[in-house]
Design a protein around this motif. Structure first.
Motif, PDB file in Angstrom:
ATOM      1  N   LEU A  13       1.547  -5.079  -9.016  1.00  0.00           N
ATOM      2  CA  LEU A  13       1.012  -4.653  -7.997  1.00  0.00           C
ATOM      3  C   LEU A  13       1.475  -3.176  -7.897  1.00  0.00           C
ATOM      4  N   ASP A  14       1.585  -2.420  -8.911  1.00  0.00           N
ATOM      5  CA  ASP A  14       2.079  -1.039  -9.010  1.00  0.00           C
ATOM      6  C   ASP A  14       1.127   0.202  -8.885  1.00  0.00           C
ATOM      7  N   GLY A  15      -0.367  -0.253  -8.797  1.00  0.00           N
ATOM      8  CA  GLY A  15      -1.275   0.623  -8.473  1.00  0.00           C
ATOM      9  C   GLY A  15      -1.632   0.947 -10.073  1.00  0.00           C
ATOM     10  N   THR A  16      -1.025   0.940 -11.240  1.00  0.00           N
ATOM     11  CA  THR A  16      -1.500   1.308 -12.438  1.00  0.00           C
ATOM     12  C   THR A  16      -2.576   0.276 -13.164  1.00  0.00           C
ATOM     13  N   HIS A  17      -2.380  -1.209 -12.705  1.00  0.00           N
ATOM     14  CA  HIS A  17      -3.143  -2.200 -13.398  1.00  0.00           C
ATOM     15  C   HIS A  17      -4.585  -2.509 -12.438  1.00  0.00           C
ATOM     16  N   LEU A  33      -3.912  -1.392  -3.013  1.00  0.00           N
ATOM     17  CA  LEU A  33      -2.706  -0.977  -3.739  1.00  0.00           C
ATOM     18  C   LEU A  33      -2.593   0.322  -3.809  1.00  0.00           C
ATOM     19  N   GLU A  34      -3.506   1.562  -3.165  1.00  0.00           N
ATOM     20  CA  GLU A  34      -3.206   2.606  -3.017  1.00  0.00           C
ATOM     21  C   GLU A  34      -2.301   2.916  -1.924  1.00  0.00           C
ATOM     22  N   ASN A  35      -2.236   2.007  -0.805  1.00  0.00           N
ATOM     23  CA  ASN A  35      -1.529   2.138   0.590  1.00  0.00           C
ATOM     24  C   ASN A  35      -0.519   0.898   0.515  1.00  0.00           C
ATOM     25  N   GLU A  39       2.574   0.804  -0.038  1.00  0.00           N
ATOM     26  CA  GLU A  39       3.878   0.767   0.634  1.00  0.00           C
ATOM     27  C   GLU A  39       3.967   1.092   2.034  1.00  0.00           C
ATOM     28  N   GLN A  40       2.986   1.636   2.838  1.00  0.00           N
ATOM     29  CA  GLN A  40       2.843   1.499   4.195  1.00  0.00           C
ATOM     30  C   GLN A  40       2.442   0.003   4.781  1.00  0.00           C
ATOM     31  N   VAL A  41       1.429  -0.568   4.069  1.00  0.00           N
ATOM     32  CA  VAL A  41       0.931  -1.859   4.326  1.00  0.00           C
ATOM     33  C   VAL A  41       2.355  -2.840   4.239  1.00  0.00           C
ATOM     34  N   ASN A  42       2.752  -2.769   3.069  1.00  0.00           N
ATOM     35  CA  ASN A  42       4.169  -3.677   3.078  1.00  0.00           C
ATOM     36  C   ASN A  42       5.009  -3.428   4.262  1.00  0.00           C
ATOM     37  N   GLU A  43       5.219  -2.279   4.645  1.00  0.00           N
ATOM     38  CA  GLU A  43       6.209  -1.925   5.590  1.00  0.00           C
ATOM     39  C   GLU A  43       5.778  -2.409   7.070  1.00  0.00           C
ATOM     40  N   LEU A  44       4.394  -2.397   7.157  1.00  0.00           N
ATOM     41  CA  LEU A  44       3.875  -2.780   8.501  1.00  0.00           C
ATOM     42  C   LEU A  44       3.974  -4.373   8.559  1.00  0.00           C
ATOM     43  N   ILE A  45       3.921  -5.024   7.554  1.00  0.00           N
ATOM     44  CA  ILE A  45       3.980  -6.531   7.351  1.00  0.00           C
ATOM     45  C   ILE A  45       5.356  -6.824   7.646  1.00  0.00           C
ATOM     46  N   SER A  46       6.242  -6.058   7.070  1.00  0.00           N
ATOM     47  CA  SER A  46       7.663  -6.367   7.009  1.00  0.00           C
ATOM     48  C   SER A  46       8.138  -6.301   8.675  1.00  0.00           C
ATOM     49  N   MET A  78      -4.483  -7.168   2.458  1.00  0.00           N
ATOM     50  CA  MET A  78      -5.761  -6.716   2.374  1.00  0.00           C
ATOM     51  C   MET A  78      -6.148  -6.325   3.882  1.00  0.00           C
ATOM     52  N   SER A  79      -5.843  -7.230   4.811  1.00  0.00           N
ATOM     53  CA  SER A  79      -6.399  -7.217   6.275  1.00  0.00           C
ATOM     54  C   SER A  79      -5.622  -6.015   7.050  1.00  0.00           C
ATOM     55  N   VAL A  80      -4.322  -5.811   6.625  1.00  0.00           N
ATOM     56  CA  VAL A  80      -3.851  -4.595   7.110  1.00  0.00           C
ATOM     57  C   VAL A  80      -4.482  -3.298   6.609  1.00  0.00           C
ATOM     58  N   PHE A  81      -4.771  -3.310   5.268  1.00  0.00           N
ATOM     59  CA  PHE A  81      -5.326  -2.214   4.876  1.00  0.00           C
ATOM     60  C   PHE A  81      -6.880  -1.944   5.748  1.00  0.00           C
ATOM     61  N   CYS A  82      -7.408  -3.046   5.924  1.00  0.00           N
ATOM     62  CA  CYS A  82      -8.775  -3.002   6.729  1.00  0.00           C
ATOM     63  C   CYS A  82      -8.671  -2.352   8.242  1.00  0.00           C
ATOM     64  N   LEU A  83      -7.434  -2.890   8.695  1.00  0.00           N
ATOM     65  CA  LEU A  83      -6.884  -2.366   9.993  1.00  0.00           C
ATOM     66  C   LEU A  83      -6.850  -0.928  10.032  1.00  0.00           C
ATOM     67  N   LEU A  84      -5.917  -0.639   9.124  1.00  0.00           N
ATOM     68  CA  LEU A  84      -5.591   0.765   8.938  1.00  0.00           C
ATOM     69  C   LEU A  84      -6.845   1.777   8.671  1.00  0.00           C
ATOM     70  N   TYR A  85      -7.465   1.444   7.633  1.00  0.00           N
ATOM     71  CA  TYR A  85      -8.735   2.428   7.220  1.00  0.00           C
ATOM     72  C   TYR A  85     -10.096   1.822   7.191  1.00  0.00           C
ATOM     73  N   GLY A  86     -10.375   0.722   7.580  1.00  0.00           N
ATOM     74  CA  GLY A  86     -11.554   0.023   7.652  1.00  0.00           C
ATOM     75  C   GLY A  86     -12.340   0.689   8.761  1.00  0.00           C
ATOM     76  N   ASP A  87     -13.607   0.293   8.815  1.00  0.00           N
ATOM     77  CA  ASP A  87     -14.499   0.558  10.101  1.00  0.00           C
ATOM     78  C   ASP A  87     -15.148  -0.877  10.370  1.00  0.00           C
ATOM     79  N   ILE A  88     -14.393  -1.721  10.506  1.00  0.00           N
ATOM     80  CA  ILE A  88     -14.613  -2.871  10.879  1.00  0.00           C
ATOM     81  C   ILE A  88     -13.906  -3.424  12.271  1.00  0.00           C
TER      82      ILE A  88
END
Length: 152
Positions: A24-28, A60-62, A64-71, A92-102
């Motif tokens: 989950l490092d963004g390179t894979h 994946l790109e976000n 660190e921020q997503v994990n921090e919010l979940i924690s 994935m859901s936190v990413f959608c809350l942060l950056y999605g248009d849903i």
């Protein structure tokens, strides 16, 4: 609607596989969804491919921020102790809350459905609780919007 749900399912499966394999490092970032053959991938609608990969890459790109919010909102369970499937549904859901248009309520409903489909019977309550609390504190829905939708 079905198209987006399929994309979310494939994105969660891919994030799960990356997490399971400690990639989950963004390179894979895979070219196709995990557990999908090239032939199966070719048969998917373009919207499923585009939206699903957007969810994977964006999460994946976000991360660190997503994990921090979940924690921050998972008070009784550290991130590493959250079930793999649920952890990636949350990500994935936190990413959608942060950056999605849903709408946030739709994001939460979809997360609950994914948890009911892929996780244990009671874990959807955990996911709902975290996302609902997060939504109320960080992404409050305007009261006027609630009234507008209820009158339709």
């Amino acid at each position: 609607m079905k198209t987006r749900h399929k994309a979310r399912e494939l994105a969660v499966q891919t994030l799960y596989a990356l997490d399971f394999n400690k990639e989950l490092d963004g390179t894979h970032i895979p070219d196709i969804f995990s557990g999908t053959t090239e032939a199966e991938y070719a048969e998917l609608e373009d919207e499923v491919k585009v939206y699903g990969m957007y969810l994977v890459k964006g999460t994946l790109e976000n991360l660190e921020q997503v994990n921090e919010l979940i924690s921050r909102f998972s008070l009784n369970r550290p991130l590493e102790r959250i079930d793999l499937v649920d952890r990636n549904i949350l990500r994935m859901s936190v990413f959608c809350l942060l950056y999605g248009d849903i709408h946030p309520h739709i994001v939460i409903d979809e997360a609950v459905k994914l948890s009911q489909d892929f996780s244990t019977e009671v874990n959807y309550k955990f996911i709902n609780g975290i996302l609902d609390t997060m939504q109320k504190q960080l992404f409050p829905v305007q009261e006027s919007a609630k009234h507008d939708t209820s009158e339709d």
